[in-house]
Motif scaffolding. Structure first.
Motif, PDB file in Angstrom:
ATOM      1  N   GLU A  73       0.694  -1.575   0.332  1.00 23.87           N
ATOM      2  CA  GLU A  73       0.039   0.391   0.252  1.00 23.87           C
ATOM      3  C   GLU A  73       0.912   1.044   0.030  1.00 23.87           C
ATOM      4  O   GLU A  73       0.521   2.572  -0.845  1.00 23.87           O
ATOM      5  N   LEU A  74       2.036   1.373   0.726  1.00 24.13           N
ATOM      6  CA  LEU A  74       2.771   2.691   1.166  1.00 24.13           C
ATOM      7  C   LEU A  74       3.263   2.437  -0.720  1.00 24.13           C
ATOM      8  O   LEU A  74       3.313   4.227  -0.732  1.00 24.13           O
ATOM      9  N   GLN A  75       4.162   1.369  -1.184  1.00 23.74           N
ATOM     10  CA  GLN A  75       4.054   1.411  -2.980  1.00 23.74           C
ATOM     11  C   GLN A  75       3.245   2.388  -3.537  1.00 23.74           C
ATOM     12  O   GLN A  75       3.258   3.208  -4.260  1.00 23.74           O
ATOM     13  N   ARG A  76       2.414   2.099  -3.262  1.00 24.89           N
ATOM     14  CA  ARG A  76       1.532   2.330  -4.570  1.00 24.89           C
ATOM     15  C   ARG A  76       0.708   3.844  -3.390  1.00 24.89           C
ATOM     16  O   ARG A  76       0.896   4.496  -5.257  1.00 24.89           O
ATOM     17  N   LEU A  77       1.005   4.151  -2.771  1.00 26.61           N
ATOM     18  CA  LEU A  77       0.708   5.939  -2.598  1.00 26.61           C
ATOM     19  C   LEU A  77       2.011   6.647  -2.592  1.00 26.61           C
ATOM     20  O   LEU A  77       1.762   7.500  -2.767  1.00 26.61           O
ATOM     21  N   GLY A  78       3.527   6.393  -3.745  1.00 28.00           N
ATOM     22  CA  GLY A  78       4.229   6.342  -3.744  1.00 28.00           C
ATOM     23  C   GLY A  78       5.416   7.017  -3.071  1.00 28.00           C
ATOM     24  O   GLY A  78       6.143   7.677  -3.350  1.00 28.00           O
ATOM     25  N   PHE A  79       4.941   6.456  -1.948  1.00 27.26           N
ATOM     26  CA  PHE A  79       6.441   6.738  -1.459  1.00 27.26           C
ATOM     27  C   PHE A  79       7.747   5.430  -1.611  1.00 27.26           C
ATOM     28  O   PHE A  79       7.292   4.569  -2.869  1.00 27.26           O
ATOM     29  N   THR A  80       8.606   6.441  -1.210  1.00 24.83           N
ATOM     30  CA  THR A  80       9.893   5.436  -2.429  1.00 24.83           C
ATOM     31  C   THR A  80      10.387   4.229  -1.135  1.00 24.83           C
ATOM     32  O   THR A  80       9.928   3.515  -0.798  1.00 24.83           O
ATOM     33  N   ASP A  81      11.112   4.067  -2.413  1.00 25.80           N
ATOM     34  CA  ASP A  81      11.539   1.744  -2.211  1.00 25.80           C
ATOM     35  C   ASP A  81      12.370   2.400  -1.252  1.00 25.80           C
ATOM     36  O   ASP A  81      12.389   1.693   0.430  1.00 25.80           O
ATOM     37  N   ARG A  82      13.378   3.462  -0.670  1.00 27.91           N
ATOM     38  CA  ARG A  82      13.916   4.052   0.809  1.00 27.91           C
ATOM     39  C   ARG A  82      12.870   3.945   1.327  1.00 27.91           C
ATOM     40  O   ARG A  82      13.716   3.154   2.971  1.00 27.91           O
ATOM     41  N   THR A  83      11.923   4.631   1.578  1.00 30.39           N
ATOM     42  CA  THR A  83      11.458   4.708   2.294  1.00 30.39           C
ATOM     43  C   THR A  83      10.558   3.802   3.494  1.00 30.39           C
ATOM     44  O   THR A  83      10.219   3.044   4.454  1.00 30.39           O
ATOM     45  N   ILE A  84      10.325   2.484   2.430  1.00 28.86           N
ATOM     46  CA  ILE A  84       9.393   1.411   2.574  1.00 28.86           C
ATOM     47  C   ILE A  84      10.247   0.886   3.550  1.00 28.86           C
ATOM     48  O   ILE A  84       9.911  -0.394   4.419  1.00 28.86           O
ATOM     49  N   LYS A  85      11.352   0.709   2.967  1.00 27.07           N
ATOM     50  CA  LYS A  85      12.507  -0.405   3.364  1.00 27.07           C
ATOM     51  C   LYS A  85      12.722  -0.173   5.136  1.00 27.07           C
ATOM     52  O   LYS A  85      13.039  -0.679   5.804  1.00 27.07           O
ATOM     53  N   LEU A  86      12.807   1.520   5.053  1.00 30.42           N
ATOM     54  CA  LEU A  86      13.555   1.607   6.241  1.00 30.42           C
ATOM     55  C   LEU A  86      12.129   1.230   7.415  1.00 30.42           C
ATOM     56  O   LEU A  86      11.924   0.775   8.582  1.00 30.42           O
ATOM     57  N   VAL A  87      10.560   1.469   7.124  1.00 35.57           N
ATOM     58  CA  VAL A  87       9.637   1.132   7.831  1.00 35.57           C
ATOM     59  C   VAL A  87       9.662   0.076   7.677  1.00 35.57           C
ATOM     60  O   VAL A  87       8.958  -0.777   8.929  1.00 35.57           O
ATOM     61  N   GLU A  88       9.904  -1.093   6.663  1.00 34.94           N
ATOM     62  CA  GLU A  88      10.239  -2.638   6.984  1.00 34.94           C
ATOM     63  C   GLU A  88      10.720  -2.695   7.937  1.00 34.94           C
ATOM     64  O   GLU A  88      10.908  -3.477   9.615  1.00 34.94           O
ATOM     65  N   LEU A  89      12.240  -2.485   8.370  1.00 33.84           N
ATOM     66  CA  LEU A  89      13.509  -2.228   9.112  1.00 33.84           C
ATOM     67  C   LEU A  89      12.593  -2.235  10.614  1.00 33.84           C
ATOM     68  O   LEU A  89      13.090  -2.780  11.932  1.00 33.84           O
ATOM     69  N   CYS A  90      11.992  -1.379  10.253  1.00 34.85           N
ATOM     70  CA  CYS A  90      11.154  -1.011  12.436  1.00 34.85           C
ATOM     71  C   CYS A  90      10.078  -1.535  12.580  1.00 34.85           C
ATOM     72  O   CYS A  90       9.562  -1.410  13.328  1.00 34.85           O
ATOM     73  N   THR A  91       9.483  -2.322  11.685  1.00 33.99           N
ATOM     74  CA  THR A  91       8.348  -2.868  12.129  1.00 33.99           C
ATOM     75  C   THR A  91       8.368  -4.184  12.984  1.00 33.99           C
ATOM     76  O   THR A  91       8.846  -5.136  12.750  1.00 33.99           O
ATOM     77  N   HIS A  92       7.714  -4.213  13.535  1.00 36.11           N
ATOM     78  CA  HIS A  92       6.708  -5.365  14.885  1.00 36.11           C
ATOM     79  C   HIS A  92       6.727  -6.938  13.683  1.00 36.11           C
ATOM     80  O   HIS A  92       5.613  -6.654  13.698  1.00 36.11           O
ATOM     81  N   ARG A  93       7.131  -7.767  13.592  1.00 39.41           N
ATOM     82  CA  ARG A  93       7.513  -8.657  12.643  1.00 39.41           C
ATOM     83  C   ARG A  93       5.955  -9.815  13.154  1.00 39.41           C
ATOM     84  O   ARG A  93       6.949 -10.814  13.915  1.00 39.41           O
ATOM     85  N   LEU A  94       5.408 -10.266  13.459  1.00 43.53           N
ATOM     86  CA  LEU A  94       4.194 -10.975  14.062  1.00 43.53           C
ATOM     87  C   LEU A  94       4.242 -12.470  13.121  1.00 43.53           C
ATOM     88  O   LEU A  94       3.659 -13.647  13.751  1.00 43.53           O
ATOM     89  N   ASP A  95       4.502 -12.328  11.853  1.00 44.19           N
ATOM     90  CA  ASP A  95       4.673 -13.585  10.935  1.00 44.19           C
ATOM     91  C   ASP A  95       6.358 -14.405  11.764  1.00 44.19           C
ATOM     92  O   ASP A  95       7.016 -15.232  11.261  1.00 44.19           O
ATOM     93  N   ILE A  96       6.720 -13.371  12.975  1.00 42.32           N
ATOM     94  CA  ILE A  96       8.172 -14.123  12.912  1.00 42.32           C
ATOM     95  C   ILE A  96       7.638 -15.191  14.663  1.00 42.32           C
ATOM     96  O   ILE A  96       7.071 -13.908  15.867  1.00 42.32           O
ATOM     97  N   PRO A  97       8.126 -15.649  14.867  1.00 39.44           N
ATOM     98  CA  PRO A  97       7.445 -16.409  15.996  1.00 39.44           C
ATOM     99  C   PRO A  97       8.061 -15.836  17.260  1.00 39.44           C
ATOM    100  O   PRO A  97       7.410 -16.017  18.740  1.00 39.44           O
ATOM    101  N   ASP A  98       9.585 -16.144  17.253  1.00 39.40           N
ATOM    102  CA  ASP A  98       9.926 -15.765  18.810  1.00 39.40           C
ATOM    103  C   ASP A  98      10.255 -14.252  18.620  1.00 39.40           C
ATOM    104  O   ASP A  98      10.276 -13.544  18.028  1.00 39.40           O
ATOM    105  N   PRO A  99       9.376 -13.369  20.043  1.00 37.53           N
ATOM    106  CA  PRO A  99       9.319 -12.031  20.207  1.00 37.53           C
ATOM    107  C   PRO A  99      10.492 -11.348  20.078  1.00 37.53           C
ATOM    108  O   PRO A  99      10.067 -10.138  19.723  1.00 37.53           O
TER     109      PRO A  99
END
Length: 121
Positions: free
Chosen positions: A89-115
């Motif tokens: 969705e962020l990509q569709r809204l026009g955010f840069t790949d770099r911004t999106i990667k930074l957001v991804e790096l700060c995101t708490h990944r619920l698909d990883i079982p070990d908190p």
């Protein structure tokens, strides 16, 4: 007859305009999608934390070389886990790949079982 002078924006001015547009989109997204109030801070909206993080990051950045990808990512740092917005969705809204990667790096990944391993940073 008066000759009209046209002003042509420089590449840097166009870049700053695009950054301002993306920051406005990010502000709206954060306000609309991050709901609720903060635990321990009676009546404070959750989204205000994102604005404080953005302000802190921008305050520590050198004034003559603003890094808008970093500022916008700081604002969006909780949008995936707390706002239900996807990286696509962020990509569709026009955010840069770099911004999106930074957001991804700060995101708490619920698909990883070990908190303890859910955050990259």
């Amino acid at each position: 007859m008066e000759k009209r002078q046209e002003y042509i924006k420089t590449e840097l001015e166009l870049y700053y305009d695009k950054c301002a547009e993306l920051e406005a989109i990010a502000r709206t997204l954060v306000k609309e999608r991050i709901k609720g109030t903060r635990k321990g801070l009676l009546g404070e909206q959750n989204y205000l934390h994102s604005f404080r993080v953005r302000d802190l990051v921008s305050a520590w950045h050198h004034w003559d070389d603003p890094d808008y990808d970093v500022f916008i990512a700081a604002l969006l740092h909780d949008i995936v886990e707390d706002g239900g917005v996807t990286l696509n969705e962020l990509q569709r809204l026009g955010f840069t790949d770099r911004t999106i990667k930074l957001v991804e790096l700060c995101t708490h990944r619920l698909d990883i079982p070990d908190p303890t391993k859910r955050w990259v940073l």
